[in-house]
Design a protein around this motif. Structure first.
Motif, short mmCIF file in Angstrom:
data_model
loop_
_atom_site.label_atom_id
_atom_site.label_comp_id
_atom_site.label_asym_id
_atom_site.label_seq_id
_atom_site.Cartn_x
_atom_site.Cartn_y
_atom_site.Cartn_z
N MET A 39 37.36 41.75 36.41
CA MET A 39 37.67 42.51 37.63
C MET A 39 36.46 42.55 38.56
SD MET A 39 38.85 46.49 37.88
CE MET A 39 39.96 46.26 36.48
N TYR A 177 44.70 41.04 31.58
CA TYR A 177 44.22 40.96 32.97
C TYR A 177 44.90 39.83 33.75
CZ TYR A 177 41.40 41.20 37.10
OH TYR A 177 41.02 41.33 38.41
N ILE A 181 47.74 42.50 34.84
CA ILE A 181 47.01 43.29 35.83
C ILE A 181 46.81 42.52 37.13
CG2 ILE A 181 44.83 44.46 36.32
CD1 ILE A 181 44.56 44.97 33.31
N GLU A 182 46.28 41.30 37.05
CA GLU A 182 46.00 40.53 38.27
C GLU A 182 47.26 40.19 39.07
OE1 GLU A 182 43.16 36.80 39.59
OE2 GLU A 182 44.29 36.66 37.72
N ALA A 185 48.87 43.93 40.33
CA ALA A 185 48.10 44.97 41.02
C ALA A 185 47.11 44.35 41.98
CB ALA A 185 47.37 45.85 40.00
N GLN A 190 43.41 48.02 41.03
CA GLN A 190 42.68 47.77 39.78
C GLN A 190 41.43 48.65 39.71
OE1 GLN A 190 41.94 43.53 39.23
NE2 GLN A 190 43.88 43.06 40.24
N TRP A 194 40.97 51.51 36.85
CA TRP A 194 39.89 51.48 35.86
C TRP A 194 39.09 52.77 35.93
CZ3 TRP A 194 34.66 51.86 35.24
CH2 TRP A 194 34.14 51.40 34.04
#
Length: 785
Positions: A39, A177, A181-182, A185, A190, A194
């Motif tokens: 990230m 991720y 996530i990637e 979001a 992100q 976090w």
């Protein structure tokens, strides 16, 4: 004397809640530690041109911060009271929270492309160093606390099992991720997610301390410190550091192979790192899924094959890199299983992790920081692949005839392709005959010829010195062949390895100098005077790039900007009435393209001077005069890797801002592994900018280095800017796409890889419509204004 602690443990009901709480807390902290790495690196990547080296250098920072965290965990063990240790840790977690929400601060300004490493390490330290280091200390701290509060229970004797939970959390976080996530979001989401997870973890530590303290075996006293075991010798410490250093170095070496030829992106960064963490999970299990004897056998086989192919670029990228990944996995697993076998008693747990972390830093720093300075090629990767053979069993007694015979046979096999290449280089006639019967070339033949040597290595796998010696011979032979047939000059910088090859081609008048980065050609130039100033490959006058230059120049004197200098081939289009500026992040590329020894497009072919602006194009273009360019060509690639920040909607909006009302932007989108065309079209359409698309297919009528298949789009602030392009049937309009445009806050490279592997009907329709049926004839690169 009766051991009352054990009696108490046996008399109390089984306590299952405490181990679960420790495992969940360690799992959570490890997840936060490792999900933040891709990230944060993705946040800083655009400031350094999307270079694959950004990840390697960032990994050195994270490994160093991990070492700092482990050192703190080891030092805090001097405080005898667990209550005090918990208080100290909570205080530091709270202090580190002052750096939230997660972001990259701009205290150091823009990076200097001549010295990017110091800027990157300092920026990461100022931005995320404190929360990362304190979080990373949690796993060894909690394991040490677990050993003390569970001293009367059987599971307290082996707190190292919790390290498997830690690495499992890291492994799952890394995989989530790129997959979840990637794609789902934005970067803003992100960062805040976090930061929220960090605060939740702080509350979890408070809850853990409260529950554990209330449920400890002897509620009347503080858990006693563990009995001291004998100190580790310096020799043992050195072995632990080296066993940890080798996998760390190889992880970055494999990552460089991946990201250089596909994309510098999280979904490729995390594959080797996830495998690296998975080897820890397996190695520190009570009953490993893969026993050490099987690991040793498989590592010997794939390790020998890997050192054989590492020098050569295979046409089958997927198969070649599968071999690299499998070799890396089993080599890392071998080292980590040997590490696990040497783990000390629980009272030295934090010291063990400190040494292991130190090894990670040593391996990472060697690959990411030292090797680029001392090597002009990526020698460190094959070197460590060979030297790690010394970690294998050494065997006992003198070598018998079998081992000596294998060593001699391997030496003869490794020497044969070297002698053959020397003979062919010295004799033109046999060389021509050779290429007539072996069109694949000397590199592919050498790989086939070296297979018996790899077999010999496998047969002596239980003798580390002999095994390593054979691997060294294979590597030397393969590197010699690759060196002699692939390039004549090599130079290395933070942004990659650039090589200049000399390719004789009678159809182009003799020698042709070719600039290469990884598997991609960044320009070629004939060295005879007749063809010297003819732009080649992607810059040929018949390709979309050449067409756009000629079409804009036909309008009159032109102001042209080119992002990505390469060999300087675009300079061949520069007329005396034009102004041309290159925007290049790597000073080494600028120096090579201006050296008449290698290329003369800029020094000889261009009519008048050409400027070069050094730095990331997004940063340097932002300082250019608005509305001043007739043509902007965006052609910035590191090998086949895509600097995605140059293809976002915000980036394209910035290019359009620099254009005159009828100016044109060309985006070069040729890529073998990713679909980057659809997101670029979607970004242009989101800005309501007119856009046209073309795929140019090279023909067999020209010499190999004269042209290259090219895919591109052109767009303009106004319809008038594309009027003459619309009259050219080679350029085709595109229908609105359903693909989500990339933005500075959202890039989904995993989706681009998927679309490349499994094209959608929409993609097939666009590509079919945009492919001209007949390429045009060559034209003069210097038309009259």
């Amino acid at each position: 004397m009766i051991d009352t602690t054990i009696d108490k443990a046996e008399s109390r009901p089984a306590d299952r809640l405490t181990p679960i709480l420790f495992a969940v807390a360690i799992f959570t902290s490890a997840s936060l530690v490792f999900v933040v790495q891709p990230m944060v690196t993705k946040l800083v990547l655009p400031m350094l041109g999307g270079s694959p080296s950004v990840w390697n250098t960032s990994m050195v920072f994270f490994q160093t911060a991990l070492l700092a965290g482990y050192a703190y965990a080891h030092a805090v063990q001097r405080v005898k009271s667990i209550k005090a240790q918990v208080g100290i840790h909570l205080a530091l977690l709270t202090a580190a929270a002052l750096f939230l929400p997660l972001h990259i601060n701009g205290w150091l300004g823009d990076p200097n492309p001549s010295a990017p490493i110091g800027w990157l390490l300092a920026t990461l330290a100022l931005s995320v160093g404190a929360p990362f280091a304190v979080l990373s200390a949690t796993a060894p701290l909690l394991q040490a606390w677990y050993a003390r509060v569970r001293a009367g229970y059987p599971d307290g004797k082996n707190p190292y099992v919790l390290y498997a939970a830690s690495n499992l959390g890291s492994f799952l976080a890394l995989l989530s991720y790129p997959i979840l996530i990637e794609p789902l979001a934005t970067l803003s989401g992100q960062r805040w997610g976090w930061s929220g997870g960090y605060v939740a973890f702080m509350l979890m530590v408070v809850l853990l301390a409260f529950v554990v303290w209330s449920r400890r075996m002897d509620a009347s006293t503080e858990p006693a410190p563990l009995a001291k075991s004998p100190a580790m010798s310096w020799r043992e410490k050195g072995i632990l550091v080296l066993l940890a250093a080798a996998p760390s170095s190889l992880m970055l070496g494999v990552t460089t192979h991946l990201s250089t030829d596909v994309a510098s992106a999280p979904f490729l960064w995390v594959i080797p790192l996830a495998l690296y963490l998975l080897t820890f999970v397996i190695a520190f299990q009570n009953k490993p899924w893969i026993p050490l004897p099987i690991t040793l056998a498989v590592q010997a086989a794939v390790g020998a094959v890997c050192v054989l192919i590492v020098a050569f670029r295979s046409a089958n990228w997927a198969m070649a890199f599968s071999i690299h990944l499998v070799a890396f996995f089993f080599t890392a697993l071998m080292c980590h299983q040997l590490l696990a076998a040497r783990r000390p008693a629980p009272d030295r747990l934090t010291e063990f992790y400190l040494l292991m972390s130190l090894g990670g830093v040593v391996g990472g720093a060697f690959t990411a920081l030292l090797a680029p300075v001392i090597f002009n090629m990526v020698w460190e990767y094959p070197l460590v692949l060979v030297l790690v053979g010394l970690a294998r069993p050494w065997g006992k007694g003198r070598l018998n005839g079998q081992y000596i015979g294998a060593l001699v046979a391997a030496a003869a096999v490794a020497l044969t392709p070297v002698l053959l290449s020397i003979w062919l280089n010295a004799n033109d006639g046999p060389r021509a005959t050779f290429y007539q019967y072996f069109p694949l070339g000397m590199g592919q033949l050498a790989m086939i010829m070296l297979i018996p040597a790899a077999i010999c290595a496998f047969l002596v796998r239980d003798r580390a010195l002999v095994f390593t010696a054979i691997l060294l011979m294979i590597t030397g032979s393969a590197q010699w062949i690759a060196r002699g047939y692939d390039w004549s000059y090599s130079e290395r910088s933070f942004f990659g390895v650039m090589r200049v090859a000399n390719v004789p081609d009678a159809r182009m008048g003799g020698d042709v100098h070719v600039l290469m980065h990884g598997t991609t050609l960044h320009g070629a130039q004939a060295r005879n005077e007749i063809n010297e100033c003819a732009p080649t490959l992607y810059y040929n006058v018949a390709t979309p790039i050449g067409q756009s230059a000629l079409m804009v120049q036909n309008r009159g004197p032109s102001r042209i900007g080119v992002v990505g200098q390469g060999s300087g081939a675009m300079a061949a289009y520069k007329r005396g009435v034009d102004r041309m500026t290159f925007f290049e992040i790597d000073p080494m590329v600028d120096r090579l393209s201006r050296d008449p020894k290698w290329f003369t497009f800029i020094s000889k072919c261009a009519e008048g001077p050409i400027d070069t602006v050094l730095g990331d194009a997004r940063l340097t273009l932002a300082k250019q005069l608005v509305g001043s360019y007739d043509l902007l060509i965006i052609d910035a690639f590191s090998s086949d890797a895509v600097p995605t920040h140059l293809l976002t909607a915000e980036a394209i909006q910035g290019y359009l801002r620099l254009l005159k009302p009828n100016g044109v932007v060309l985006l070069h989108l040729s890529n073998r592994n990713l679909d980057i065309t659809m997101p670029a079209i979607a970004a242009a359409q989101s800005l309501n900018a007119p856009v046209l698309h073309q795929i140019y297919g090279e023909t067999n009528s020209l010499p190999e280095m004269a042209e290259a298949s090219t895919e591109a789009i052109v767009l303009s602030p106004t319809e008038a800017g594309l009027a003459d392009f619309r009259r050219d049937p080679r350029w085709r309009a595109v229908e609105p796409t359903q693909v989500r445009p990339w933005t500075d806050d959202y890039v989904n490279l995993f989706g681009s890889l998927y679309r490349s592997m499994f094209p959608t009907p929409e993609m097939d329709a666009i590509r079919l419509a945009s492919r001209p049926t007949q390429p045009p004839a060559q034209r003069d690169p210097h038309p009259a204004p």
